[in-house]
Write an enzyme that holds these catalytic residues in place. Structure first.
Site, PDB file in Angstrom:
ATOM      1  N   ASP A   1       0.826  -1.204   0.000  1.00  0.00           N
ATOM      2  CA  ASP A   1       0.000   0.000   0.000  1.00  0.00           C
ATOM      3  C   ASP A   1       0.863   1.257   0.000  1.00  0.00           C
ATOM      4  OD1 ASP A   1      -2.507   1.327   0.155  1.00  0.00           O
ATOM      5  OD2 ASP A   1      -2.270   1.586   2.314  1.00  0.00           O
TER       6      ASP A   1
ATOM      7  N   ASP B   1       1.769   5.152  -5.532  1.00  0.00           N
ATOM      8  CA  ASP B   1       1.259   6.478  -5.189  1.00  0.00           C
ATOM      9  C   ASP B   1       2.183   7.543  -5.758  1.00  0.00           C
ATOM     10  OD1 ASP B   1       0.288   8.776  -4.093  1.00  0.00           O
ATOM     11  OD2 ASP B   1       0.391   8.126  -2.005  1.00  0.00           O
TER      12      ASP B   1
ATOM     13  N   THR C   1      -6.882   2.604  10.563  1.00  0.00           N
ATOM     14  CA  THR C   1      -6.935   3.250  11.884  1.00  0.00           C
ATOM     15  C   THR C   1      -7.884   2.535  12.836  1.00  0.00           C
ATOM     16  OG1 THR C   1      -6.395   5.381  10.867  1.00  0.00           O
ATOM     17  CG2 THR C   1      -7.358   5.438  13.069  1.00  0.00           C
TER      18      THR C   1
END
Length: 276
Positions: free
Chosen positions: A81, A103, A228
């Site tokens: 990720d 990304d 989270t």
């Protein structure tokens, strides 16, 4: 058993959403695998570039996650990720990871297109699924803060130019939220889903309510990333265990309830995403 590919998991999750959960410790991975088995739902074990830095390298945690996924009775895969470098992606592919998120959102648009297309070409030659991100010009936080939105026409052009397999879009969520009051733009999600030929990915899902996540899936969101909420569950359980037993020093005594709470959290989200 076997390790699944990301396209296989996306197909298995339909008509619901695919839950993707970030792994920070081995306990995270064990909790995700156990929850997926109990819920009988597919799931993704994600390792972020930040977690790689925390551990000082990718291989030990990635290999553990790959083994857990392969041994599980659930349909699981491992995903890198928010990788911002080719080196990170190369390391992940070399260890056996078959899904990565590149990304390039910190780059100018043209540079993002060029670098993402190069990554996608390299990965496609190796049978690796590539997710990319497009919100607005700016970094990770800029693309996932309230008010920032992905333009459907720009997104379609980006997907066409890069040939990526999935796209993370900015529709109102934000990373690392501890409250669950982010409001998603469902109309935009529907427009993006209709316009794009690839699955949509929601980052920052921990800040979205249960009803909001279900609505996002119903409007076309395919992959839901959650990090989270697991860390909140783990930390609360560890604090409670240490408060009740301040004398303990064996980490198994407080990590066991932490892992159990994470498992409950993941199982909740998997059932929610399934629509059952």
């Amino acid at each position: 058993m076997t390790l699944y590919s990301m396209p296989e998991l996306l197909a298995l999750a339909r008509p619901g959403g695919l839950g993707a959960f970030n792994v920070v410790t081995l306990e995270h991975a064990e909790a995700i695998a156990a929850a997926a088995e109990a819920a009988e739902r597919p799931a993704v074990l994600q390792i972020s570039e930040n977690t790689v830095r925390y551990h000082g390298g990718l291989k030990p945690l990635a290999r553990a996650c790959l083994q857990l996924a392969a041994d599980s009775t659930a349909a699981l895969t491992v995903h890198l990720d928010h990788a911002t470098s080719r080196e990170s992606i190369t390391a992940a592919v070399e260890v056996g990871v078959t899904s990565v998120m590149y990304d390039g959102s910190a780059l100018e648009y043209a540079a993002n297109v060029e670098s993402t297309a190069a990554v996608a070409r390299w990965c496609r030659e190796r049978g690796v699924h590539v997710e990319a991100e497009l919100g607005a010009i700016g970094g990770k936080d800029g693309a996932h803060t309230p008010g920032v939105r992905t333009d459907p026409d720009e997104a379609a052009a980006f997907v066409s130019a890069t040939a990526v397999d999935a796209l993370a879009v900015a529709v109102g969520s934000a990373h690392a939220m501890h409250t669950r009051d982010a409001v998603l733009d469902d109309e935009l999600i529907a427009r993006l889903a209709a316009k794009l030929p690839v699955p949509l990915v929601l980052h920052g899902s921990s800040g979205v309510s249960d009803a909001g996540l279900r609505s996002a899936i119903d409007h076309g969101m395919a992959k839901i990333n959650i990090a989270t909420r697991l860390n909140i569950a783990l930390t609360a359980a560890v604090r409670a265990a240490l408060a009740e037993h301040p004398e303990i020093s064996d980490p198994r005594r407080y990590l066991t309830p932490g892992r159990s709470e994470m498992r409950r959290e993941v199982e909740h989200f998997l059932h929610l995403m399934s629509g059952r």
